[in-house]
Design a protein around this motif. Sequence first.
Motif, short mmCIF file in Angstrom:
data_model
loop_
_atom_site.label_atom_id
_atom_site.label_comp_id
_atom_site.label_asym_id
_atom_site.label_seq_id
_atom_site.Cartn_x
_atom_site.Cartn_y
_atom_site.Cartn_z
N ALA A 230 0.83 -1.22 0.00
CA ALA A 230 0.00 0.00 0.00
C ALA A 230 0.86 1.27 0.00
O ALA A 230 0.58 2.22 -0.74
CB ALA A 230 -0.93 -0.01 1.22
N PHE A 231 1.93 1.29 0.80
CA PHE A 231 2.80 2.48 0.84
C PHE A 231 3.49 2.69 -0.51
O PHE A 231 3.61 3.83 -0.98
CB PHE A 231 3.86 2.34 1.93
N LYS A 232 3.92 1.60 -1.14
CA LYS A 232 4.62 1.74 -2.42
C LYS A 232 3.68 2.19 -3.55
O LYS A 232 4.11 2.79 -4.53
CB LYS A 232 5.32 0.43 -2.80
N ARG A 233 2.38 1.90 -3.37
CA ARG A 233 1.39 2.31 -4.39
C ARG A 233 1.34 3.84 -4.52
O ARG A 233 1.02 4.39 -5.57
CB ARG A 233 0.00 1.77 -3.99
N VAL A 234 1.66 4.54 -3.42
CA VAL A 234 1.58 6.00 -3.40
C VAL A 234 2.41 6.63 -4.52
O VAL A 234 2.00 7.60 -5.14
CB VAL A 234 2.02 6.54 -2.01
N ILE A 242 5.50 10.94 -2.04
CA ILE A 242 6.45 9.85 -1.79
C ILE A 242 7.23 10.07 -0.48
O ILE A 242 7.52 9.12 0.25
CB ILE A 242 7.41 9.69 -3.00
N THR A 243 7.51 11.35 -0.18
CA THR A 243 8.29 11.64 1.04
C THR A 243 7.53 11.22 2.31
O THR A 243 8.14 11.02 3.36
CB THR A 243 8.62 13.14 1.12
N VAL A 245 5.94 8.46 2.79
CA VAL A 245 5.90 7.02 3.06
C VAL A 245 7.28 6.41 3.32
O VAL A 245 7.38 5.27 3.78
CB VAL A 245 5.21 6.24 1.90
N ILE A 246 8.33 7.17 3.03
CA ILE A 246 9.70 6.62 3.14
C ILE A 246 10.00 6.09 4.55
O ILE A 246 10.50 4.97 4.71
CB ILE A 246 10.74 7.69 2.72
N LYS A 247 9.68 6.90 5.57
CA LYS A 247 9.99 6.52 6.95
C LYS A 247 9.28 5.20 7.33
O LYS A 247 9.88 4.29 7.90
CB LYS A 247 9.54 7.64 7.88
N ASN A 248 7.99 5.12 6.94
CA ASN A 248 7.21 3.92 7.26
C ASN A 248 7.72 2.70 6.48
O ASN A 248 7.76 1.59 7.01
CB ASN A 248 5.73 4.14 6.94
N GLU A 275 13.62 14.54 -4.39
CA GLU A 275 13.32 14.90 -3.00
C GLU A 275 14.45 14.49 -2.04
O GLU A 275 15.15 13.50 -2.29
CB GLU A 275 12.02 14.24 -2.52
N ILE A 276 14.58 15.22 -0.95
CA ILE A 276 15.65 14.97 0.00
C ILE A 276 15.34 13.81 0.96
O ILE A 276 16.25 13.09 1.39
CB ILE A 276 16.01 16.27 0.80
#
Length: 380
Positions: A230-234, A242-243, A245-248, A275-276
């Motif tokens: 689900a997070f990668k679908r974003v 995208i920024t 969901v990276i932490k999760n 993005e950073i």
Amino acid sequence: MSFLLWLLLPVAAASGWLVARHQKRRKPIYLSPDYFKGLDYWLHEEPDKAIDIFIKLIDVNNQTFETHLALGVLFRRRGEVNRAIHIHQNIIKIPTLDPQQRHLALFELAQDYQNAGLFDRAEDVFKQLLIADNYKIPALSQLLKIYEQEQEWKKAIEIAQKLEKLSAKKMPIAQYYCEQAEKYREQGQIDQTQQLILQALHIDPFCVRASFIEAELALENNDYQKAIVAFKRVETQDHQYITEVIKNLHFCYKAIGQIDEFTVYLQKILDSYDEITPVLSLAKIIQQELGEQQAINLIAKQMLKRPSLCSIKSFLALSNINNISNESLVLLHDTVTQLLKNKAFYKCNNCGFTARKLYWHCPSCKQWNTMKPIQGIDGD
Ligand SMILES: [Zn+2]
């Protein structure tokens, strides 16, 4: 224009009264004593009392319809909704109004009720107007605003579906499903929440919010694989998020012991976007596995490519760790930290409203899904 209307109010009252008298007696006669009383209030700067008297003097009829209607609108815009309601209610009582005039007056009255917070009455009047072809879209739009304000999401979905058919304009129906889903989630009704998330994604496969909720539910359930999907679908739905969901994703991959796979994913993201956040995430992994210098090199590369306060801060922090700091570097690090302290993270693309929290419904312009993570020198 409104100022002119105020100035003309005593004139309208006088002429309205005279015309009424003339129509009754067939000849103009003297002005009513009430008119002079009103004028006295007007000249002695007691406009509220003067206005009430003048309005009573202007007969409500087909000839003065527009004057009364405009006055009502003017009162509503000044926040005097009770006066607006009174005036528009009087207009509707005119038996000789044609349907168009009646619908116009009803539409204004409904907006008065809406502004006064009398949503039940506003809802009734807007519903009455649905029979008039010219008022179908405006009345449905106002009903939608009421249901949004009242958080009646089921009704909002019904109205939005009708509006979509009539106006061919995309409505935020997926957001309404997400709102409903959040309510069920708060109540611990997970099956209903998941059902609504599926409906949101069915109606709008690009609904980032639905993916967030789905992933968070999976996380709560320790289902890391499902959360990763689900997070990668974003990224495919709207890469601007995208920024978020990276932490999760980092957490999920770590939980299942697949940091290598996450590193490959981050590299792919870095090749596609600037993005950073992904850079910092990757730098963290590199720092642990290959040492600080490799991490500094990665951030320095990003700083040259796309400078931002976040990358400068991380670069300085890592440099400090690496004992290459001096007083100036520390000062620079503290200054950048201070600059980032009260910085907004999100900005509405529609009205420019900024916030540190992500709102799916902009608190300022009330548009849906217009707030995005800020990018650029002071963003991501
Ligand atoms: Zn906005």
